[in-house]
Write an enzyme that holds these catalytic residues in place. Structure first.
Site, PDB file in Angstrom:
ATOM      1  N   PHE A   8     -10.526  -7.791 -20.627  1.00  0.00           N
ATOM      2  CA  PHE A   8     -11.029  -7.489 -21.961  1.00  0.00           C
ATOM      3  C   PHE A   8     -10.526  -8.559 -22.925  1.00  0.00           C
ATOM      4  CE2 PHE A   8     -11.144  -5.148 -26.032  1.00  0.00           C
ATOM      5  CZ  PHE A   8     -12.490  -4.810 -26.022  1.00  0.00           C
ATOM      6  N   ASP A  35      -3.167  -2.542 -18.306  1.00  0.00           N
ATOM      7  CA  ASP A  35      -3.992  -1.959 -19.366  1.00  0.00           C
ATOM      8  C   ASP A  35      -4.805  -0.828 -18.736  1.00  0.00           C
ATOM      9  OD1 ASP A  35      -5.940  -1.278 -21.241  1.00  0.00           O
ATOM     10  OD2 ASP A  35      -6.193  -3.334 -21.956  1.00  0.00           O
ATOM     11  N   TYR A  60      -9.087   7.075 -26.995  1.00  0.00           N
ATOM     12  CA  TYR A  60     -10.385   7.486 -27.525  1.00  0.00           C
ATOM     13  C   TYR A  60     -11.519   7.380 -26.510  1.00  0.00           C
ATOM     14  CZ  TYR A  60     -10.458   2.429 -28.560  1.00  0.00           C
ATOM     15  OH  TYR A  60     -10.363   1.064 -28.485  1.00  0.00           O
ATOM     16  N   LYS A  61     -11.225   6.971 -25.292  1.00  0.00           N
ATOM     17  CA  LYS A  61     -12.259   6.906 -24.255  1.00  0.00           C
ATOM     18  C   LYS A  61     -12.221   8.202 -23.443  1.00  0.00           C
ATOM     19  CE  LYS A  61     -11.796   1.843 -23.994  1.00  0.00           C
ATOM     20  NZ  LYS A  61     -12.967   1.482 -24.792  1.00  0.00           N
ATOM     21  N   ARG A  64     -24.104  -0.728 -19.488  1.00  0.00           N
ATOM     22  CA  ARG A  64     -22.915  -0.036 -19.000  1.00  0.00           C
ATOM     23  C   ARG A  64     -23.087   1.466 -19.194  1.00  0.00           C
ATOM     24  NH1 ARG A  64     -16.967  -1.229 -21.488  1.00  0.00           N
ATOM     25  NH2 ARG A  64     -17.937  -0.125 -23.219  1.00  0.00           N
TER      26      ARG A  64
END
Length: 428
Positions: free
Chosen positions: A134, A213, A238-239, A387
């Site tokens: 990322f 991560d 938050y995922k 995605r």
């Protein structure tokens, strides 16, 4: 669920009827007419989260005022939530705090790891990461490297970033110059997943420390940081943990490193005695040394609702359904959307993928916009990647069938082929 034969909606309805996770769908507020395939980017609202925020605002803040730092437990919230979250990632009590952003926590972890290596192995000056990591993970590593080089310019000490990719494998990249390895357990774009235990062992064998991560892993795949003997980990809430947009992140530090944990963001919340108002900094002797400044209590309070749901679900059952949903999605796209140029970029091997599936298509962005207008919400990542997050707690097998049917309609009718769907929004 077998995907080796021709599938139909009736067989998927039968699978939904025996799904042990089916009841979890009622623990989320989901809009009617929407199939939400983007929980890998932002999880939906857990039931009770809005009421929790209202309690903080309308009672604890409105009536308790500043007293609520003590009476409502605000001050201890980062560590209390950290202990709760630790159960989901193979951590122990006192190893995790919920605080700040993933980027800031990655900075802290990398700074600490580099500092330890400066003391133990000062010739190790390479931060190793992945070219397909990322972007913020690479940017933070670059920032630390640039800062260290600027302050050590006169001595000639030089830190550098090394990127592994198709031309440079992890095995070849690991040598006696590597101080820290920084990797995402599950790749944000493709969903490819590293073998945490094997990679950690390889890093340690070479003399490097490792930072994981977990942004696309925590709450979606089984994670055992202590079992893998990892050094540091960071991630967002938050995922798959459904903490709310921009909710605070977390940092985990193996207890063996906590006495040596150091990072330059030495804010007062990480002080041993923050309300003594001392002139110089003394780090707390526990997990609080990972903190920095005052915490966003309203946002943090909502995280607890998402964590409660995640802890109530058996992660092995979640993982099994995730793999079944993904196998189904891949099989249906092949059966019903063949010939439209969709290229699978997610590994099919179960051990090598997380909980989202990605396809490439030259018109990927426009296709996602058309799907969203039809009530199937996924997202887009460059280059050309559609995605789809397959979150087992609120998605059914028939949801996957219906989503692929809509995808087929969009592709057959070329619904995506209008200028409006090619106009890029600020957030893709």
């Amino acid at each position: 669920m077998s995907t080796s034969t021709q599938l139909d909606r009736a067989s998927l309805q039968a699978a939904d009827a025996t799904d042990p996770l089916a009841s979890f769908r009622d623990r989320f507020s989901l809009p009617e007419g929407v199939i939400y395939l983007d929980g890998n980017s932002l999880g939906p609202l857990p039931i009770g989260a809005a009421e929790r925020a209202a309690e903080v605002i309308n009672n604890q803040w409105a009536h308790g005022l500043i007293r609520s730092w003590n009476t409502a437990g605000w001050f201890d919230l980062p560590t209390r939530l950290g202990d709760t979250l630790s159960k989901l990632i193979g951590g122990n009590d006192g190893e995790t705090v919920v605080t700040d952003t993933t980027s800031l926590n990655l900075f802290k972890a990398l700074a600490s790891a580099v500092r330890i290596q400066q003391q133990d192995a000062p010739t190790r000056r390479v931060i190793l990461t992945e070219r397909d990591n990322f972007p913020t993970d690479i940017y933070i590593a670059e920032g630390i490297s640039d800062f260290l080089n600027s302050v050590n310019a006169e001595t000639g000490t030089h830190y550098e970033i090394r990127l592994i990719d198709e031309d440079l494998s992890l095995e070849r990249a690991l040598d006696d110059s590597v101080a820290v390895v920084s990797l995402s357990h599950v790749n944000y774009r493709t969903g490819a997943m590293w073998d945490m235990e094997a990679v950690t062992a390889a890093a340690h064998k070479s003399g490097a420390l490792i930072v994981w991560d977990l942004a696309h892993a925590a709450g979606a795949v089984p994670v055992d940081l202590n079992g893998a003997n990892a050094d540091y980990a960071v991630g967002c809430t938050y995922k798959y943990l459904n903490g709310g947009p921009g909710s605070p992140a977390f940092i985990w530090v193996n207890s063996r490193h906590q006495g040596r944990f150091w990072q330059p963001l030495t804010g007062w919340w990480s002080h041993a005695s923050p309300f003594e108002m001392e002139e110089s900094y003394t780090a707390a002797n526990d997990v609080r040394r990972f903190l920095c400044g005052t915490q966003p209590i309203t946002s943090m309070a909502m995280i607890e609702c998402g964590l409660d749901v995640a802890l109530d679900a058996d992660i092995e059952t979640v993982r099994a359904k995730s793999l079944s949903l993904a196998d189904l999605f891949i099989a249906l796209v092949r059966q019903r959307c063949g010939g439209f140029g969709l290229e699978l970029v997610t590994p099919e091997n179960h051990a090598e993928r997380g909980s989202h599936v990605s396809f490439r298509h030259p018109e990927g962005y426009a296709i996602i916009q058309a799907l969203t207008d039809r009530g199937v919400i996924g997202d887009y990542r460059e280059p050309e990647v559609l995605r789809f997050g397959l979150t087992p707690l609120y998605l059914s097998f028939t949801d996957i069938w219906d989503a692929v049917e809509i995808l087929r309609d969009v592709l057959e009718a070329r619904d995506w082929d209008v200028p409006a769907y090619r106009t890029r929004h600020a957030v893709t």
